[in-house]
Design an enzyme around this catalytic site. Structure first.
Site, PDB file in Angstrom:
ATOM      1  N   GLU A  15      33.531 -22.474  47.147  1.00 44.19           N
ATOM      2  CA  GLU A  15      32.715 -21.301  46.826  1.00 44.19           C
ATOM      3  C   GLU A  15      33.401 -20.053  47.366  1.00 44.19           C
ATOM      4  O   GLU A  15      33.768 -19.975  48.520  1.00 44.19           O
ATOM      5  CB  GLU A  15      31.310 -21.446  47.426  1.00 44.19           C
ATOM      6  CG  GLU A  15      30.427 -20.219  47.277  1.00 44.19           C
ATOM      7  CD  GLU A  15      30.280 -19.728  45.828  1.00 44.19           C
ATOM      8  OE1 GLU A  15      29.874 -20.509  44.961  1.00 44.19           O
ATOM      9  OE2 GLU A  15      30.613 -18.536  45.577  1.00 44.19           O
ATOM     10  N   GLY A  46      25.169 -21.342  46.568  1.00 46.97           N
ATOM     11  CA  GLY A  46      23.939 -21.381  45.772  1.00 46.97           C
ATOM     12  C   GLY A  46      24.075 -20.560  44.496  1.00 46.97           C
ATOM     13  O   GLY A  46      23.253 -20.666  43.587  1.00 46.97           O
ATOM     14  N   GLY A  47      25.088 -19.686  44.448  1.00 48.52           N
ATOM     15  CA  GLY A  47      25.396 -18.965  43.209  1.00 48.52           C
ATOM     16  C   GLY A  47      24.356 -17.930  42.812  1.00 48.52           C
ATOM     17  O   GLY A  47      23.600 -17.420  43.635  1.00 48.52           O
ATOM     18  N   THR A  48      24.344 -17.639  41.521  1.00 48.50           N
ATOM     19  CA  THR A  48      23.540 -16.539  40.984  1.00 48.50           C
ATOM     20  C   THR A  48      22.043 -16.758  41.191  1.00 48.50           C
ATOM     21  O   THR A  48      21.337 -15.862  41.660  1.00 48.50           O
ATOM     22  CB  THR A  48      23.807 -16.403  39.464  1.00 48.50           C
ATOM     23  OG1 THR A  48      25.219 -16.340  39.249  1.00 48.50           O
ATOM     24  CG2 THR A  48      23.153 -15.169  38.892  1.00 48.50           C
ATOM     25  N   HIS A 107     -10.643 -27.882  32.177  1.00 49.83           N
ATOM     26  CA  HIS A 107     -11.292 -26.574  32.030  1.00 49.83           C
ATOM     27  C   HIS A 107     -11.472 -25.940  33.413  1.00 49.83           C
ATOM     28  O   HIS A 107     -11.842 -26.642  34.344  1.00 49.83           O
ATOM     29  CB  HIS A 107     -12.669 -26.760  31.377  1.00 49.83           C
ATOM     30  CG  HIS A 107     -13.467 -25.487  31.340  1.00 49.83           C
ATOM     31  ND1 HIS A 107     -13.198 -24.484  30.446  1.00 49.83           N
ATOM     32  CD2 HIS A 107     -14.497 -25.066  32.123  1.00 49.83           C
ATOM     33  CE1 HIS A 107     -14.037 -23.487  30.656  1.00 49.83           C
ATOM     34  NE2 HIS A 107     -14.831 -23.815  31.672  1.00 49.83           N
TER      35      HIS A 107
END
Ligand SMILES: Cc1cc2nc3c(=O)[nH]c(=O)nc-3n(C[C@H](O)[C@H](O)[C@H](O)COP(=O)(O)OP(=O)(O)OC[C@H]3O[C@@H](n4cnc5c(N)ncnc54)[C@H](O)[C@@H]3O)c2cc1C
Length: 459
Positions: free
Chosen positions: A34, A39-41, A441
């Site tokens: 990395e 963890g990136g974008t 519901h």
């Protein structure tokens, strides 16, 4: 000296880390590289921080609407932008730390910091280290596109990444780009208190959706005071004091819009230019996306591309599914394919827009006989109880085999409610499975059997 691994993964987006952990568990010596934020974008400047910011913006919106619910606030609502950012940062840090610790603690996995570049089809350089492996997995994602707009080089501008550092309220935010990322930021900052103008080159917002959907989304956002300038075919930028002047039209007045800050949200480009692909036979398309087959294999044997970089998806769930496909095929003896995936995504304006399968336009273009069901959210009890009745639901069904072709839900809880339709599509079951189901519901989902119970021919 060459470091030999069984597998090398480039990038820690949504596919790389789970694949590294799986490979490690299988006893494969795995390196995952990395260059920036683990963890990136999604984790650092995409989904997680934007949805954290959207939650703050929604809190401000609900507070301002307090009187609609009989809740009286004595003072005007004030947003503390540094507190908003601090909350967002804490949520991001938790995820970033979680992925980092996960990788560090995984057996047989080495997390390497640095920029990775191919030096041959099975060799990757990171700084002074040369790594080699028989299997290489690319998960390098993408970044904000910067358009070729006259004058842009001379003005300060923001992208989704630099927006993460904003801890103040822009007086007038100009957003160039009327699609997913632009609209999320537009509504968020309008709710924080900025004046917001969205500039879009096309004739309507979110062009991949049906025209009626674009119009409904625009109406919702205009209702909150967001200004739009569509058909902006003469885009240019210039400094204006401490702010920016954006040219939108060469003929129609006003030809320019002046704002305090400029955000570019005109799409994404894959991170493939600085990957050394020229030292391999890995093929890319005209836009730089890595070409893959149905199993995500590239044109070089032993190299796969996962996530946004392969151009087959642009979402966290599609990238994670890419991991599942690769791991299933390589480690679990499965036969998984990208073409088994049904398009599904959400636009996180409030209320959200959720979409699965085909649009009405696509169904019409396919020439098949179809049925359509449509219902305004104002008919949904849950939406009325919450005074959130904007939007509508639409579902399209194949008239011959009764399978659901696609659906669009724009309204309260749409991003959750759509999954009952999606799961029936995956089950390849007829829509009547849902019309006979008894839903709880009062939920938004409870009206989906009713929506499907009143289908009409699509004419
Ligand atoms: C503002 C915004 C909001 C979004 N919201 C959503 C959402 O709500 N829902 C959703 O599903 N998706 C959303 N997305 C999309 C989502 O973030 C991506 O689809 C997702 O992160 C998948 O990306 P990826 O796995 O391809 O790689 P990425 O997450 O982009 O990660 C790639 C990683 O590779 C690293 N890298 C790149 N090149 C190299 C190299 N040469 N050497 C080493 N490392 C390298 C990068 O630094 C990065 O960390 C959003 C995106 C943005 C920008």
């Amino acid at each position: 000296m060459v470091q030999r691994y069984d597998a090398i993964i480039i990038g820690t987006g949504q596919a790389g880390p789970p694949l590294a952990v799986r490979l490690g568990k299988y006893g494969r010596k795995t390196a995952i590289i990395e260059r920036k934020l683990v963890g990136g974008t999604c984790v650092n400047n995409g989904c997680i921080p934007t949805k954290a910011l959207i939650a703050s913006a929604r809190a401000a919106h609900i507070a301002r609407r307090g009187a609609d619910f009989g809740v009286i606030l004595n003072d005007a609502v004030r947003v503390d932008m540094s507190a908003v950012k601090a909350r967002k940062d804490a949520i991001v840090q938790q995820s970033n730390r979680g992925v980092t610790e996960w990788l560090h603690s995984a057996p047989n996995v080495t997390l390497i910091e640095g920029h990775a570049r191919f030096e041959g089809p099975h060799a990757v350089r990171v700084g002074d280290e040369l790594l080699e492996a028989k299997q290489i997995f690319i998960n390098v994602g993408g970044r904000a596109a910067v358009p070729d707009m006259p004058g842009l080089a001379d003005v300060p501008y923001l992208t989704n990444s630099s927006m993460m550092e904003v801890d103040f309220l822009p007086e007038h935010l100009i957003v160039v780009g009327g699609s997913y990322i632009g609209l999320e930021f537009a509504q968020m900052y309008r709710r924080f208190g900025s004046r917001v103008t969205v500039i879009e080159m096309g004739p309507r917002l979110i062009a991949r959706e049906d025209e009626a959907v674009s119009a409904a989304v625009q109406a919702i956002l205009e209702g909150e005071g967001i200004e739009f300038r569509l058909n902006a075919t003469c885009l240019r930028a210039q400094r204006h004091g401490s702010g920016v002047r954006v040219g939108v039209s060469c003929e129609q007045e006003p030809r320019e819009i002046i704002g305090s800050h400029l955000l570019l949200a005109v799409g994404r480009v894959p991170n493939t230019l600085d990957l050394g692909l020229e030292t391999t036979a890995i093929r890319t398309d005209a836009r730089g996306y890595i070409e893959v087959d149905d199993t995500l294999a590239t044109s070089v044997p032993g190299v796969w591309a996962m996530g946004d970089v392969n151009g087959r998806g642009a979402f966290t769930h599609t990238s994670y599914n890419d991991f599942e496909i690769v791991a299933g095929n390589l480690l679990d003896g499965e036969a998984r394919r990208v073409s088994d995936r049904i398009p599904a995504y959400a636009l996180y304006i409030d209320p959200p827009l959720a979409r699965i399968g085909m649009t009405e336009h696509e169904v019409r273009a396919s020439g098949r006989k179809a049925l359509v069901g449509k219902m305004q959210m104002a008919r949904v009890g849950r939406a009325r109880e919450r005074s959130e009745t904007q939007g509508y639901m639409q579902v399209l069904v194949d008239a011959e085999d009764q399978r659901i072709l696609g659906a669009m839900l724009l309204g309260s809880e749409a991003d959750e409610a759509i999954h009952c339709l999606l799961d029936v599509m995956y089950a390849q079951a007829p829509y009547t499975v849902i019309t006979r189901a008894v839903h709880i519901h009062p939920t938004v989902s409870e009206l989906i059997p009713t929506l499907l119970g009143d289908l009409k021919p699509l004419v």
